[in-house]
Design a protein around this motif. Sequence first.
Motif, PDB file in Angstrom:
ATOM      1  N   ALA A   1      74.279  56.003  44.659  1.00 23.29           N
ATOM      2  CA  ALA A   1      75.121  56.028  43.457  1.00 23.29           C
ATOM      3  C   ALA A   1      75.497  57.458  43.088  1.00 23.29           C
ATOM      4  CB  ALA A   1      74.382  55.360  42.299  1.00 23.29           C
ATOM      5  N   ALA A   2      74.597  58.396  43.352  1.00 29.41           N
ATOM      6  CA  ALA A   2      74.875  59.799  43.031  1.00 29.41           C
ATOM      7  C   ALA A   2      76.045  60.327  43.859  1.00 29.41           C
ATOM      8  CB  ALA A   2      73.638  60.652  43.252  1.00 29.41           C
ATOM      9  N   GLU A   3      76.088  59.958  45.164  1.00 28.67           N
ATOM     10  CA  GLU A   3      77.192  60.400  46.011  1.00 28.67           C
ATOM     11  C   GLU A   3      78.514  59.780  45.558  1.00 28.67           C
ATOM     12  OE1 GLU A   3      76.077  61.428  50.421  1.00 28.67           O
ATOM     13  OE2 GLU A   3      75.062  59.575  49.872  1.00 28.67           O
ATOM     14  N   PHE A   4      78.445  58.529  45.123  1.00 25.58           N
ATOM     15  CA  PHE A   4      79.653  57.883  44.601  1.00 25.58           C
ATOM     16  C   PHE A   4      80.161  58.610  43.365  1.00 25.58           C
ATOM     17  CE2 PHE A   4      81.435  54.828  41.531  1.00 25.58           C
ATOM     18  CZ  PHE A   4      82.551  54.406  42.233  1.00 25.58           C
ATOM     19  N   GLN A   5      79.265  58.918  42.436  1.00 26.89           N
ATOM     20  CA  GLN A   5      79.673  59.601  41.208  1.00 26.89           C
ATOM     21  C   GLN A   5      80.199  61.003  41.506  1.00 26.89           C
ATOM     22  OE1 GLN A   5      80.108  58.248  38.361  1.00 26.89           O
ATOM     23  NE2 GLN A   5      79.171  56.278  38.875  1.00 26.89           N
ATOM     24  N   THR A   6      79.580  61.679  42.460  1.00 21.86           N
ATOM     25  CA  THR A   6      80.071  63.000  42.851  1.00 21.86           C
ATOM     26  C   THR A   6      81.486  62.903  43.410  1.00 21.86           C
ATOM     27  OG1 THR A   6      77.844  63.825  43.296  1.00 21.86           O
ATOM     28  CG2 THR A   6      79.668  64.990  44.349  1.00 21.86           C
ATOM     29  N   ALA A   7      81.707  61.896  44.270  1.00 23.90           N
ATOM     30  CA  ALA A   7      83.032  61.704  44.862  1.00 23.90           C
ATOM     31  C   ALA A   7      84.075  61.412  43.788  1.00 23.90           C
ATOM     32  CB  ALA A   7      82.983  60.585  45.890  1.00 23.90           C
ATOM     33  N   ARG A   8      83.742  60.540  42.856  1.00 24.09           N
ATOM     34  CA  ARG A   8      84.686  60.249  41.773  1.00 24.09           C
ATOM     35  C   ARG A   8      84.937  61.483  40.928  1.00 24.09           C
ATOM     36  NH1 ARG A   8      84.462  54.640  38.609  1.00 24.09           N
ATOM     37  NH2 ARG A   8      86.649  55.174  38.463  1.00 24.09           N
ATOM     38  N   GLY A   9      83.887  62.275  40.757  1.00 22.96           N
ATOM     39  CA  GLY A   9      84.004  63.467  39.927  1.00 22.96           C
ATOM     40  C   GLY A   9      84.978  64.492  40.467  1.00 22.96           C
ATOM     41  N   PHE A  10      85.046  64.617  41.800  1.00 20.40           N
ATOM     42  CA  PHE A  10      85.984  65.606  42.336  1.00 20.40           C
ATOM     43  C   PHE A  10      87.328  64.978  42.715  1.00 20.40           C
ATOM     44  CE2 PHE A  10      83.574  64.831  46.451  1.00 20.40           C
ATOM     45  CZ  PHE A  10      84.632  64.311  47.185  1.00 20.40           C
ATOM     46  N   GLY A  11      87.546  63.718  42.275  1.00 14.74           N
ATOM     47  CA  GLY A  11      88.858  63.111  42.444  1.00 14.74           C
ATOM     48  C   GLY A  11      89.093  62.459  43.782  1.00 14.74           C
ATOM     49  N   ALA A  12      88.059  61.862  44.373  1.00  9.30           N
ATOM     50  CA  ALA A  12      88.182  61.283  45.708  1.00  9.30           C
ATOM     51  C   ALA A  12      89.228  60.177  45.771  1.00  9.30           C
ATOM     52  CB  ALA A  12      86.821  60.744  46.175  1.00  9.30           C
ATOM     53  N   GLU A  13      89.382  59.427  44.684  1.00 12.49           N
ATOM     54  CA  GLU A  13      90.369  58.342  44.701  1.00 12.49           C
ATOM     55  C   GLU A  13      91.787  58.892  44.811  1.00 12.49           C
ATOM     56  OE1 GLU A  13      88.138  55.003  41.995  1.00 12.49           O
ATOM     57  OE2 GLU A  13      88.398  57.042  41.241  1.00 12.49           O
ATOM     58  N   ALA A  14      92.099  59.902  44.020  1.00  9.68           N
ATOM     59  CA  ALA A  14      93.431  60.514  44.098  1.00  9.68           C
ATOM     60  C   ALA A  14      93.638  61.199  45.439  1.00  9.68           C
ATOM     61  CB  ALA A  14      93.607  61.516  42.958  1.00  9.68           C
ATOM     62  N   LEU A  15      92.606  61.859  45.950  1.00  9.34           N
ATOM     63  CA  LEU A  15      92.720  62.528  47.245  1.00  9.34           C
ATOM     64  C   LEU A  15      92.896  61.505  48.365  1.00  9.34           C
ATOM     65  CD1 LEU A  15      89.955  65.259  46.786  1.00  9.34           C
ATOM     66  CD2 LEU A  15      92.435  65.544  46.590  1.00  9.34           C
ATOM     67  N   GLY A  16      92.210  60.363  48.246  1.00 10.66           N
ATOM     68  CA  GLY A  16      92.374  59.308  49.237  1.00 10.66           C
ATOM     69  C   GLY A  16      93.784  58.733  49.221  1.00 10.66           C
ATOM     70  N   GLN A  17      94.352  58.591  48.033  1.00 10.76           N
ATOM     71  CA  GLN A  17      95.730  58.106  47.940  1.00 10.76           C
ATOM     72  C   GLN A  17      96.699  59.116  48.550  1.00 10.76           C
ATOM     73  OE1 GLN A  17      96.970  55.306  47.361  1.00 10.76           O
ATOM     74  NE2 GLN A  17      95.441  54.130  46.241  1.00 10.76           N
ATOM     75  N   GLN A  18      96.395  60.399  48.426  1.00 11.55           N
ATOM     76  CA  GLN A  18      97.220  61.408  49.094  1.00 11.55           C
ATOM     77  C   GLN A  18      97.171  61.228  50.611  1.00 11.55           C
ATOM     78  OE1 GLN A  18      96.299  65.426  47.850  1.00 11.55           O
ATOM     79  NE2 GLN A  18      96.286  64.865  45.679  1.00 11.55           N
ATOM     80  N   THR A  19      95.989  60.917  51.125  1.00 15.06           N
ATOM     81  CA  THR A  19      95.849  60.682  52.561  1.00 15.06           C
ATOM     82  C   THR A  19      96.705  59.503  53.006  1.00 15.06           C
ATOM     83  OG1 THR A  19      93.606  61.589  52.573  1.00 15.06           O
ATOM     84  CG2 THR A  19      94.196  60.130  54.400  1.00 15.06           C
ATOM     85  N   LEU A  20      96.655  58.393  52.251  1.00 17.85           N
ATOM     86  CA  LEU A  20      97.456  57.225  52.608  1.00 17.85           C
ATOM     87  C   LEU A  20      98.944  57.510  52.452  1.00 17.85           C
ATOM     88  CD1 LEU A  20      95.319  54.324  51.085  1.00 17.85           C
ATOM     89  CD2 LEU A  20      95.369  55.132  53.446  1.00 17.85           C
TER      90      LEU A  20
END
Length: 300
Positions: free
Chosen positions: A271-290
């Motif tokens: 859960a900590a890695e998930f929260q860290t990923a969300r914290g640095f904007g992984a969802e937006a960065l992933g959408q940039q990749t797509l």
Amino acid sequence: MTPTDQPGRFATLTFTREVAAPLATIWQAWTAPAARAVWAAPTPAVTVEFLEADTRVGGREVSLCKVEGQPDIRCECGWLALAPSARSVNYEVVSTEGVPQSAALVTADFSGDGERSRLVVTVQLSALAADMEADMEAGYREGFDAGLGHLAAVATRTMVLERVIKAPRSAVWGAWMDPASLPQWWGPEGFSCRTTRIDLRQGGEWVFDMIGPDGTVFPNHHLYGEMRPQERIAYALLWGENGPKHADAWATFEEQDGATKVTLGMVFSTAAEFQTARGFGAEALGQQTLAKLERRVTSG
């Protein structure tokens, strides 16, 4: 006494879980084989090995539950109905040493609002072996309670990204599976890939560095598991070559009126890695990749 009156042979069980995750996420956690492999084992003493996984109406899933010193338990699941983010229906037959022990019809209903979802699972159960009658209901209740508890926990550390790309599925799959193409678009805006090894096949790997706009190097290692051409891939994400795993991931490719719906899912190891990923904007960065993938397949 009619068959339906026979005690111990038939049971209907209902399980309800409130999950702190969006509806699309809990649906992916329930149906994606890579996610099911993470939460399916009811206890740490049980290892679940997936032999087949074809998540579509008419498809089936075959797994073995392994406990040291005991015969393997084989579970065959056949998908009868799949209404995304709404309902799934499947049959389930459990066997030991080639002898069917029980059969069940499993109906899962999904509802949600924002960041919370509700899952209601109804199991209509029948014992097929005489020695299964006594503890069939208790065993199923214990197993489903534990499994759904794990599912709820997994969903809270699962990230799901979706994008509809206006290109044929063959073109999208081809851009993902081409070792020359994949490093060209993989990663957020401003990032580049430096590949050490790339072998895009089941059992293959991709060892590479992601290089940020400021020159920061992020070592990566993808280990590819299942690959169903033009349908889905599954892979593990490691921190650098043979480093610690930080996520189990999958990508699915679905035709939609000449376009392709791409779903990218990741179950983070903690859960900590998930929260860290969300914290640095992984969802937006992933959408940039797509988005970069989309430009790759639609630019000419």
